[in-house]
Design a protein around this motif. Structure first.
Motif, PDB file in Angstrom:
ATOM      1  N   LYS A   1       0.096 -23.753  -0.053  1.00 35.08           N
ATOM      2  CA  LYS A   1       0.977 -23.467  -1.180  1.00 35.08           C
ATOM      3  C   LYS A   1       2.410 -23.418  -0.665  1.00 35.08           C
ATOM      4  CE  LYS A   1      -2.379 -22.705  -4.184  1.00 35.08           C
ATOM      5  NZ  LYS A   1      -2.574 -23.520  -5.415  1.00 35.08           N
ATOM      6  N   LYS A   2       3.194 -24.445  -0.978  1.00 33.43           N
ATOM      7  CA  LYS A   2       4.556 -24.526  -0.454  1.00 33.43           C
ATOM      8  C   LYS A   2       5.477 -25.054  -1.537  1.00 33.43           C
ATOM      9  CE  LYS A   2       3.367 -28.983   1.609  1.00 33.43           C
ATOM     10  NZ  LYS A   2       3.192 -29.720   2.863  1.00 33.43           N
ATOM     11  N   TYR A   3       6.759 -24.789  -1.329  1.00 31.83           N
ATOM     12  CA  TYR A   3       7.788 -25.256  -2.262  1.00 31.83           C
ATOM     13  C   TYR A   3       8.673 -26.241  -1.515  1.00 31.83           C
ATOM     14  CZ  TYR A   3      12.083 -25.182  -5.037  1.00 31.83           C
ATOM     15  OH  TYR A   3      13.191 -25.547  -5.750  1.00 31.83           O
ATOM     16  N   HIS A   4       8.927 -27.398  -2.118  1.00 31.36           N
ATOM     17  CA  HIS A   4       9.695 -28.458  -1.475  1.00 31.36           C
ATOM     18  C   HIS A   4      11.042 -28.575  -2.171  1.00 31.36           C
ATOM     19  CE1 HIS A   4      10.956 -32.363   0.043  1.00 31.36           C
ATOM     20  NE2 HIS A   4      10.031 -32.233   0.989  1.00 31.36           N
ATOM     21  N   ASP A   5      12.090 -28.153  -1.462  1.00 33.33           N
ATOM     22  CA  ASP A   5      13.455 -28.328  -1.961  1.00 33.33           C
ATOM     23  C   ASP A   5      14.057 -29.507  -1.204  1.00 33.33           C
ATOM     24  OD1 ASP A   5      15.806 -27.956  -3.244  1.00 33.33           O
ATOM     25  OD2 ASP A   5      16.402 -26.157  -2.169  1.00 33.33           O
ATOM     26  N   ARG A   6      15.005 -29.288  -0.335  1.00 31.90           N
ATOM     27  CA  ARG A   6      15.436 -30.349   0.578  1.00 31.90           C
ATOM     28  C   ARG A   6      14.475 -30.455   1.751  1.00 31.90           C
ATOM     29  NH1 ARG A   6      22.043 -29.529   0.865  1.00 31.90           N
ATOM     30  NH2 ARG A   6      22.429 -29.938  -1.353  1.00 31.90           N
ATOM     31  N   LYS A   7      13.797 -29.380   2.019  1.00 29.17           N
ATOM     32  CA  LYS A   7      12.750 -29.374   3.015  1.00 29.17           C
ATOM     33  C   LYS A   7      11.667 -28.402   2.546  1.00 29.17           C
ATOM     34  CE  LYS A   7      15.009 -25.832   5.847  1.00 29.17           C
ATOM     35  NZ  LYS A   7      15.495 -25.486   7.203  1.00 29.17           N
ATOM     36  N   VAL A   8      10.578 -28.383   3.229  1.00 27.13           N
ATOM     37  CA  VAL A   8       9.466 -27.526   2.832  1.00 27.13           C
ATOM     38  C   VAL A   8       9.830 -26.064   3.105  1.00 27.13           C
ATOM     39  CG1 VAL A   8       7.053 -26.959   3.218  1.00 27.13           C
ATOM     40  CG2 VAL A   8       7.791 -29.348   3.219  1.00 27.13           C
ATOM     41  N   VAL A   9       9.629 -25.216   2.103  1.00 27.50           N
ATOM     42  CA  VAL A   9       9.926 -23.792   2.212  1.00 27.50           C
ATOM     43  C   VAL A   9       8.672 -23.024   1.824  1.00 27.50           C
ATOM     44  CG1 VAL A   9      11.378 -21.893   1.428  1.00 27.50           C
ATOM     45  CG2 VAL A   9      12.343 -24.188   1.636  1.00 27.50           C
ATOM     46  N   TYR A  10       8.301 -22.074   2.639  1.00 24.36           N
ATOM     47  CA  TYR A  10       7.170 -21.194   2.350  1.00 24.36           C
ATOM     48  C   TYR A  10       7.713 -19.826   1.966  1.00 24.36           C
ATOM     49  CZ  TYR A  10       4.262 -24.695   4.644  1.00 24.36           C
ATOM     50  OH  TYR A  10       3.620 -25.858   4.993  1.00 24.36           O
ATOM     51  N   LEU A  11       7.206 -19.283   0.855  1.00 22.88           N
ATOM     52  CA  LEU A  11       7.634 -17.969   0.380  1.00 22.88           C
ATOM     53  C   LEU A  11       6.422 -17.084   0.184  1.00 22.88           C
ATOM     54  CD1 LEU A  11       9.636 -20.202  -1.414  1.00 22.88           C
ATOM     55  CD2 LEU A  11      10.875 -18.043  -1.490  1.00 22.88           C
TER      56      LEU A  11
ATOM     57  N   VAL B   1       0.833  -1.206   0.000  1.00 24.38           N
ATOM     58  CA  VAL B   1       0.000   0.000   0.000  1.00 24.38           C
ATOM     59  C   VAL B   1       0.869   1.257   0.000  1.00 24.38           C
ATOM     60  CG1 VAL B   1      -1.676   1.301   1.364  1.00 24.38           C
ATOM     61  CG2 VAL B   1      -1.933  -1.170   1.104  1.00 24.38           C
ATOM     62  N   LEU B   2       2.024   1.195   0.656  1.00 24.64           N
ATOM     63  CA  LEU B   2       2.926   2.343   0.735  1.00 24.64           C
ATOM     64  C   LEU B   2       3.856   2.447  -0.476  1.00 24.64           C
ATOM     65  CD1 LEU B   2       3.850   2.124   4.521  1.00 24.64           C
ATOM     66  CD2 LEU B   2       2.379   3.825   3.428  1.00 24.64           C
ATOM     67  N   GLY B   3       3.653   1.603  -1.485  1.00 29.63           N
ATOM     68  CA  GLY B   3       4.436   1.698  -2.709  1.00 29.63           C
ATOM     69  C   GLY B   3       5.763   0.989  -2.655  1.00 29.63           C
ATOM     70  N   CYS B   4       5.845  -0.107  -1.910  1.00 31.68           N
ATOM     71  CA  CYS B   4       7.093  -0.865  -1.791  1.00 31.68           C
ATOM     72  C   CYS B   4       6.776  -2.348  -1.914  1.00 31.68           C
ATOM     73  CB  CYS B   4       7.781  -0.570  -0.466  1.00 31.68           C
ATOM     74  SG  CYS B   4       9.309  -1.500  -0.208  1.00 31.68           S
ATOM     75  N   GLY B   5       7.425  -3.031  -2.859  1.00 27.76           N
ATOM     76  CA  GLY B   5       7.251  -4.467  -2.997  1.00 27.76           C
ATOM     77  C   GLY B   5       8.028  -5.225  -1.944  1.00 27.76           C
ATOM     78  N   ALA B   6       7.707  -6.502  -1.780  1.00 22.27           N
ATOM     79  CA  ALA B   6       8.379  -7.321  -0.762  1.00 22.27           C
ATOM     80  C   ALA B   6       8.362  -8.779  -1.201  1.00 22.27           C
ATOM     81  CB  ALA B   6       7.703  -7.168   0.595  1.00 22.27           C
ATOM     82  N   THR B   7       9.461  -9.470  -0.910  1.00 22.28           N
ATOM     83  CA  THR B   7       9.600 -10.893  -1.196  1.00 22.28           C
ATOM     84  C   THR B   7      10.451 -11.509  -0.097  1.00 22.28           C
ATOM     85  OG1 THR B   7       9.463 -10.557  -3.586  1.00 22.28           O
ATOM     86  CG2 THR B   7      10.443 -12.611  -2.828  1.00 22.28           C
ATOM     87  N   GLY B   8      10.065 -12.695   0.349  1.00 25.78           N
ATOM     88  CA  GLY B   8      10.858 -13.360   1.375  1.00 25.78           C
ATOM     89  C   GLY B   8      10.279 -14.690   1.776  1.00 25.78           C
ATOM     90  N   THR B   9      11.037 -15.403   2.577  1.00 26.62           N
ATOM     91  CA  THR B   9      10.557 -16.659   3.144  1.00 26.62           C
ATOM     92  C   THR B   9       9.613 -16.356   4.301  1.00 26.62           C
ATOM     93  OG1 THR B   9      12.560 -16.724   4.508  1.00 26.62           O
ATOM     94  CG2 THR B   9      12.582 -17.989   2.451  1.00 26.62           C
ATOM     95  N   LEU B  10       8.911 -17.401   4.755  1.00 24.96           N
ATOM     96  CA  LEU B  10       7.835 -17.183   5.717  1.00 24.96           C
ATOM     97  C   LEU B  10       7.818 -18.305   6.738  1.00 24.96           C
ATOM     98  CD1 LEU B  10       5.221 -15.512   6.432  1.00 24.96           C
ATOM     99  CD2 LEU B  10       3.976 -17.138   4.984  1.00 24.96           C
ATOM    100  N   ARG B  11       7.607 -17.922   7.984  1.00 27.52           N
ATOM    101  CA  ARG B  11       7.382 -18.919   9.043  1.00 27.52           C
ATOM    102  C   ARG B  11       5.899 -19.235   9.077  1.00 27.52           C
ATOM    103  NH1 ARG B  11      11.072 -16.699  14.142  1.00 27.52           N
ATOM    104  NH2 ARG B  11      13.089 -16.759  13.039  1.00 27.52           N
ATOM    105  N   VAL B  12       5.586 -20.506   8.822  1.00 23.95           N
ATOM    106  CA  VAL B  12       4.187 -20.868   8.656  1.00 23.95           C
ATOM    107  C   VAL B  12       3.412 -20.835   9.970  1.00 23.95           C
ATOM    108  CG1 VAL B  12       4.520 -23.346   9.011  1.00 23.95           C
ATOM    109  CG2 VAL B  12       2.715 -22.544   7.472  1.00 23.95           C
ATOM    110  N   ASN B  13       4.134 -20.879  11.087  1.00 23.86           N
ATOM    111  CA  ASN B  13       3.449 -20.841  12.383  1.00 23.86           C
ATOM    112  C   ASN B  13       3.272 -19.428  12.920  1.00 23.86           C
ATOM    113  OD1 ASN B  13       6.126 -20.354  12.844  1.00 23.86           O
ATOM    114  ND2 ASN B  13       6.331 -21.759  14.585  1.00 23.86           N
ATOM    115  N   ARG B  14       3.566 -18.441  12.096  1.00 26.18           N
ATOM    116  CA  ARG B  14       3.406 -17.057  12.551  1.00 26.18           C
ATOM    117  C   ARG B  14       1.922 -16.703  12.617  1.00 26.18           C
ATOM    118  NH1 ARG B  14       7.742 -12.790  11.049  1.00 26.18           N
ATOM    119  NH2 ARG B  14       8.537 -13.746  12.958  1.00 26.18           N
ATOM    120  N   LYS B  15       1.621 -15.833  13.531  1.00 24.85           N
ATOM    121  CA  LYS B  15       0.239 -15.425  13.738  1.00 24.85           C
ATOM    122  C   LYS B  15      -0.309 -14.698  12.509  1.00 24.85           C
ATOM    123  CE  LYS B  15      -2.626 -12.668  16.889  1.00 24.85           C
ATOM    124  NZ  LYS B  15      -2.623 -11.772  18.072  1.00 24.85           N
ATOM    125  N   GLY B  16      -1.520 -15.062  12.103  1.00 24.35           N
ATOM    126  CA  GLY B  16      -2.181 -14.390  10.991  1.00 24.35           C
ATOM    127  C   GLY B  16      -1.932 -15.005   9.633  1.00 24.35           C
TER     128      GLY B  16
END
Length: 339
Positions: A114-124, A91-106
């Motif tokens: 929707k997850k990506y499986h490399d050597r282990k499961v990765v959420y982006l 909303v403030l005009g800035c894009g963002a990309t990163g990994t994600l902790r799936v147990n985070r609140k919200g």
């Protein structure tokens, strides 16, 4: 992480870092060059309560202040990422990309599916990239077919190394001297970081055959020392600090012809005397060694050297002053021992 193993209220432990104990520093760096734009130390538990979105949300928003609405893209790891943060940045005009902790609140359930499986499961998570397959630039060793990854993974791997690159180059010239002051570690870390920033600017302006980082640092120190030596600051005292050295004195004092001359005054008084620079100092040191203090020690002389203009007793101080490098020790050996 600024390495520090001493006692400190806001020292942290991070098992994933090469230096596990130290002072945590949040960095905001250019994704391509590693140029550090902002640095913020972790001061421990804040007295100001965090907002409803959490302390990491407040930290990212504070570090990004001044860069909103300019089309920048922020890459971060899973310590900072959250759907609310990414939405507000967009909303403030800035894009963002990163990994994600799936147990985070919200975190919505549809994101967890929707997850990506490399050597282990990765959420982006991203507000600008897609999950469509794209070649990553490598081929399978057996078949030779191009390897494809989700586009968001390729972009994250490409632009997430800015801080790691900055930490790596700063670690080549760390302050390794032992100290009991934690702030000295921080100061020298910031100086190393500023030097790295200067080197990155130099490389940007010198695309053809730039000098190495270590060569740049040496040349920078050399030029800084030379500039200080050439500088002439009005009002700054050039008198050396500390105990005066006798190493430079023998050049004039022990060479040439020196003769005693009467001290001539400029006023009405005719017989002018001054404390002898040899026996007065030697006697004062002797009295201090036995615990006795006097305002005046040694002798006063009405004669001085015609070249050195130092007040000296004719015998034996005049000869000792002009024939011995350490005339105080020579006086003690020759005169005071006989007493």
């Amino acid at each position: 992480m600024v390495p520090w193993q001493g006692n400190l209220s806001f020292r942290v432990y991070n098992p994933d870092k090469p230096k596990k104990y130290g002072i945590k520093a949040y960095m905001f760096c250019d994704a391509v060059t590693g140029y550090c734009l902002r640095l913020k130390l972790y001061p421990g538990k804040s007295e100001t309560p965090a907002s409803a979105n959490g302390a990491t949300y407040d930290l990212v928003m504070d570090m990004m202040r001044g860069y909103f609405g300019q089309g920048y893209i922020l890459y971060m790891d899973n310590y900072y990422s959250s759907p609310q943060l990414y939405t507000d940045l967009f909303v403030l005009g800035c894009g963002a990309t990163g990994t994600l902790r799936v147990n985070r609140k919200g975190i919505p359930q549809r994101i967890k599916d929707k997850k990506y499986h490399d050597r282990k499961v990765v959420y982006l998570l991203s507000t600008i990239e897609e999950a469509a397959k794209a070649p990553c630039g490598r081929v399978a060793p057996r078949t030779g077919t191009p390897i494809e990854n989700p586009a968001i993974v390729n972009v994250y791997n490409k632009y997430m190394g800015g801080i790691d690159r900055s930490d790596q180059m700063v670690s080549y010239a760390t302050f390794n001297a032992r100290t009991l002051k934690w702030w000295k570690r921080v100061i020298f870390h910031v100086i190393s970081l500023a030097t790295l920033n200067a080197y990155l600017c130099y490389k940007t302006l010198t695309p053809r055959k730039p000098m190495l980082h270590r060569v740049f640092r040496k040349q920078l120190v050399t030029e800084l020392v030379q500039s200080v030596n050439r500088a002439c600051v009005p009002g700054m005292s050039t008198k050396p600090v500390g105990r005066p050295s006798t190493a430079a004195e023998p050049i004039m004092r022990l060479q040439g012809q020196h003769f005693p001359m009467k001290i001539v005054g400029t006023g009405i008084k005719k017989n002018i005397t001054r404390a002898c620079v040899v026996c007065s100092v030697a006697e004062r040191q002797r009295l201090e060694s036995i615990g006795e203090k006097r305002k005046r020690a040694g002798k006063e002389s009405s004669y001085q050297c015609d070249k050195c203009l130092s007040a000296l007793c004719v015998d034996p101080c005049f000869k000792l002053f002009h024939t011995h490098k350490d005339y105080i020790a020579a006086y003690k050996t020759r005169v005071m021992v006989n007493k």
